[in-house]
Design a protein around this motif. Structure first.
Motif, PDB file in Angstrom:
ATOM      1  N   VAL A 176       0.873  -1.007   0.097  1.00 33.01           N
ATOM      2  CA  VAL A 176       0.001   0.116  -0.033  1.00 33.01           C
ATOM      3  C   VAL A 176       0.831   1.417   0.121  1.00 33.01           C
ATOM      4  N   ASP A 177       0.519   2.220  -0.967  1.00 32.84           N
ATOM      5  CA  ASP A 177       1.449   3.240  -0.981  1.00 32.84           C
ATOM      6  C   ASP A 177       0.723   4.441  -0.345  1.00 32.84           C
ATOM      7  N   THR A 178       1.162   4.813   0.972  1.00 27.75           N
ATOM      8  CA  THR A 178       0.520   5.609   1.841  1.00 27.75           C
ATOM      9  C   THR A 178       1.254   5.902   3.142  1.00 27.75           C
TER      10      THR A 178
ATOM     11  N   VAL B 276       4.494  -1.471   2.705  1.00 25.52           N
ATOM     12  CA  VAL B 276       4.239  -0.359   2.463  1.00 25.52           C
ATOM     13  C   VAL B 276       5.235   0.676   2.037  1.00 25.52           C
ATOM     14  N   THR B 277       4.810   1.342   1.218  1.00 26.99           N
ATOM     15  CA  THR B 277       5.834   2.565   0.453  1.00 26.99           C
ATOM     16  C   THR B 277       5.366   3.830   0.911  1.00 26.99           C
ATOM     17  N   THR B 278       6.389   4.643   1.576  1.00 25.93           N
ATOM     18  CA  THR B 278       6.034   6.088   1.491  1.00 25.93           C
ATOM     19  C   THR B 278       7.022   6.997   0.948  1.00 25.93           C
ATOM     20  N   ASN B 279       6.814   8.045   1.000  1.00 26.02           N
ATOM     21  CA  ASN B 279       7.623   9.212   0.102  1.00 26.02           C
ATOM     22  C   ASN B 279       7.274  10.619   0.777  1.00 26.02           C
ATOM     23  N   PRO B 280       8.436  11.428   0.672  1.00 22.32           N
ATOM     24  CA  PRO B 280       7.888  12.896   1.464  1.00 22.32           C
ATOM     25  C   PRO B 280       6.795  13.569   1.194  1.00 22.32           C
ATOM     26  N   THR B 281       6.339  13.233  -0.150  1.00 23.86           N
ATOM     27  CA  THR B 281       4.822  13.595  -0.349  1.00 23.86           C
ATOM     28  C   THR B 281       3.778  13.152   0.532  1.00 23.86           C
ATOM     29  N   LEU B 282       3.788  11.970   0.441  1.00 19.62           N
ATOM     30  CA  LEU B 282       2.743  11.140   1.232  1.00 19.62           C
ATOM     31  C   LEU B 282       3.039  11.513   3.027  1.00 19.62           C
ATOM     32  N   LEU B 283       4.116  11.507   3.041  1.00 21.24           N
ATOM     33  CA  LEU B 283       4.551  11.727   4.777  1.00 21.24           C
ATOM     34  C   LEU B 283       4.077  13.397   4.953  1.00 21.24           C
TER      35      LEU B 283
ATOM     36  N   VAL C 216      15.389   1.452   2.459  1.00 23.98           N
ATOM     37  CA  VAL C 216      16.025   2.646   2.108  1.00 23.98           C
ATOM     38  C   VAL C 216      15.514   3.383   0.642  1.00 23.98           C
ATOM     39  N   LYS C 217      14.690   4.206   0.658  1.00 22.50           N
ATOM     40  CA  LYS C 217      14.193   4.520  -0.802  1.00 22.50           C
ATOM     41  C   LYS C 217      14.988   5.720  -1.259  1.00 22.50           C
ATOM     42  N   ILE C 218      15.614   5.444  -2.546  1.00 14.33           N
ATOM     43  CA  ILE C 218      16.501   6.523  -3.016  1.00 14.33           C
ATOM     44  C   ILE C 218      16.327   6.908  -4.403  1.00 14.33           C
TER      45      ILE C 218
ATOM     46  N   SER D 254       9.699   1.577 -10.745  1.00 20.30           N
ATOM     47  CA  SER D 254       9.241   2.093 -12.190  1.00 20.30           C
ATOM     48  C   SER D 254       7.691   2.666 -12.175  1.00 20.30           C
ATOM     49  N   PHE D 255       7.605   3.745 -12.342  1.00 20.99           N
ATOM     50  CA  PHE D 255       6.408   4.630 -12.141  1.00 20.99           C
ATOM     51  C   PHE D 255       5.639   4.363 -13.512  1.00 20.99           C
ATOM     52  N   VAL D 256       4.294   4.216 -13.374  1.00 22.14           N
ATOM     53  CA  VAL D 256       3.547   3.843 -14.315  1.00 22.14           C
ATOM     54  C   VAL D 256       2.362   5.317 -14.741  1.00 22.14           C
ATOM     55  N   GLY D 257       1.792   5.722 -13.708  1.00 22.82           N
ATOM     56  CA  GLY D 257       0.866   6.917 -13.900  1.00 22.82           C
ATOM     57  C   GLY D 257       1.453   8.064 -14.404  1.00 22.82           C
ATOM     58  N   ARG D 258       2.697   8.633 -13.618  1.00 21.64           N
ATOM     59  CA  ARG D 258       3.193   9.700 -14.209  1.00 21.64           C
ATOM     60  C   ARG D 258       3.683   9.724 -15.705  1.00 21.64           C
ATOM     61  N   VAL D 259       4.065   8.350 -16.144  1.00 22.13           N
ATOM     62  CA  VAL D 259       4.342   8.206 -17.240  1.00 22.13           C
ATOM     63  C   VAL D 259       3.156   8.341 -18.080  1.00 22.13           C
TER      64      VAL D 259
ATOM     65  N   ALA E 178       6.133  -1.697  -9.370  1.00 24.24           N
ATOM     66  CA  ALA E 178       5.192  -0.855 -10.093  1.00 24.24           C
ATOM     67  C   ALA E 178       4.556   0.178  -9.440  1.00 24.24           C
ATOM     68  N   ALA E 179       4.992   1.248  -9.727  1.00 21.28           N
ATOM     69  CA  ALA E 179       4.770   2.370  -8.780  1.00 21.28           C
ATOM     70  C   ALA E 179       3.650   3.410  -9.291  1.00 21.28           C
ATOM     71  N   SER E 180       3.296   4.569  -8.646  1.00 19.20           N
ATOM     72  CA  SER E 180       2.369   5.634  -9.371  1.00 19.20           C
ATOM     73  C   SER E 180       1.200   5.116  -9.972  1.00 19.20           C
ATOM     74  N   ILE E 181       0.579   4.162  -9.155  1.00 23.51           N
ATOM     75  CA  ILE E 181      -0.773   3.494  -9.654  1.00 23.51           C
ATOM     76  C   ILE E 181      -1.830   4.421  -9.492  1.00 23.51           C
ATOM     77  N   ARG E 182      -2.490   4.567 -10.819  1.00 26.63           N
ATOM     78  CA  ARG E 182      -3.718   5.361 -10.726  1.00 26.63           C
ATOM     79  C   ARG E 182      -5.103   4.795 -10.590  1.00 26.63           C
ATOM     80  N   HIS E 183      -5.096   3.551 -10.994  1.00 29.74           N
ATOM     81  CA  HIS E 183      -6.498   2.896 -11.274  1.00 29.74           C
ATOM     82  C   HIS E 183      -6.279   1.332 -10.999  1.00 29.74           C
TER      83      HIS E 183
ATOM     84  N   ALA F 127       3.228  -4.489  -6.718  1.00 32.64           N
ATOM     85  CA  ALA F 127       2.626  -3.081  -7.207  1.00 32.64           C
ATOM     86  C   ALA F 127       2.264  -2.425  -5.954  1.00 32.64           C
ATOM     87  N   THR F 128       2.713  -1.214  -5.809  1.00 31.06           N
ATOM     88  CA  THR F 128       2.371  -0.443  -4.576  1.00 31.06           C
ATOM     89  C   THR F 128       1.111   0.400  -4.868  1.00 31.06           C
ATOM     90  N   ILE F 129       0.194   0.527  -4.153  1.00 34.94           N
ATOM     91  CA  ILE F 129      -1.084   0.687  -4.390  1.00 34.94           C
ATOM     92  C   ILE F 129      -1.746   2.000  -3.581  1.00 34.94           C
TER      93      ILE F 129
END
Ligand code: G3P
Length: 221
Positions: free
Chosen positions: A5-7, A25-32, A86-88, A132-137, A166-171, A186-188
């Protein structure tokens, strides 16, 4: 394919963890920032709480601009819990940090990957996960799933150990398509994860079964 889960929203993570289908779980600075900006909280404590909610890889992203800073952050994050990855962000400095942390036995998740060549470089640096980002592509009119497929094929062809995330999942269709082309994970987003459960025919089928079951209850069992 594993589902993460991506949150960074603890309520969402608790709920998703209770469903029995989440492996990380995946986090990033925007989600935090979305969950904790302006709040007097320790991000370390938040990540450690997440590690207690989901028994799997928990990604925490570095923000330093150079390899030395990233390595220092990564070493610190790794002390928070054995499951912290560690996410880089991808780049020359980032891959230097991935190589150094990998050589120290610290798991890494290379993020903001948008091409097969970037994935090849991340794999050669020793990345544990390649996000690898899907939605932003897709958002800029290109084929995000096609890049996932390319990366999966390259990892398999050359027997890299890196896992394709697979990241940046939109649907929900992005999840299906990621699984179809062989993504390892897939992180969703929580909203999309919840959408995956819904189908109108399931809902109408349950209603129909329940209506008919009620008839049976009218009869001596
Ligand atoms: O957290 C990594 C990635 O899934 C974020 O993608 O496009 O939803 O910001 P995005």
């Amino acid at each position: 394919m594993q589902l993460f889960v991506d949150t960074a929203d603890l309520t969402e993570i608790r709920e998703a963890a209770s469903w029995g289908v989440i492996s990380g779980v995946t986090t990033n600075p925007t989600l935090l920032a979305k969950s904790f900006s302006g709040k007097d909280v320790s991000i370390k404590a938040v990540i450690q709480e997440i590690c207690g909610l989901v028994d799997g890889p928990i990604s925490m992203e570095v923000t330093s601009p150079d390899a030395e800073g990233m390595i220092g952050e990564g070493r610190e994050f790794a002390t928070w819990h054995p499951n912290v990855y560690v996410k880089i962000p991808f780049g020359i400095e980032g891959m230097k940090a991935v190589r150094a942390l990998t050589d120290e036995g610290i798991n890494t998740n290379v993020t903001l990957v948008f091409s097969a060549n970037q994935a090849l470089l991340a794999a050669n640096a020793g990345a544990t996960f390649i996000s690898s980002f899907v939605g932003r592509v897709d958002d800029v009119g290109y084929d995000g799933i096609g890049i996932i497929e390319q990366v999966v094929n390259l990892m398999s062809l050359h027997q890299f150990d890196s896992l394709v995330l697979a990241a940046s999942i939109r649907h929900p269709l992005h999840v299906t398509q990621s699984a179809e082309v062989g993504a390892d994970i897939a992180t969703i987003p929580f909203k999309v994860l919840k959408q995956m459960y819904f189908h109108p025919l399931t809902e109408s089928g349950i209603a129909s079964f329940n209506a008919d079951a009620a008839k049976l209850q009218a009869v001596a069992v």
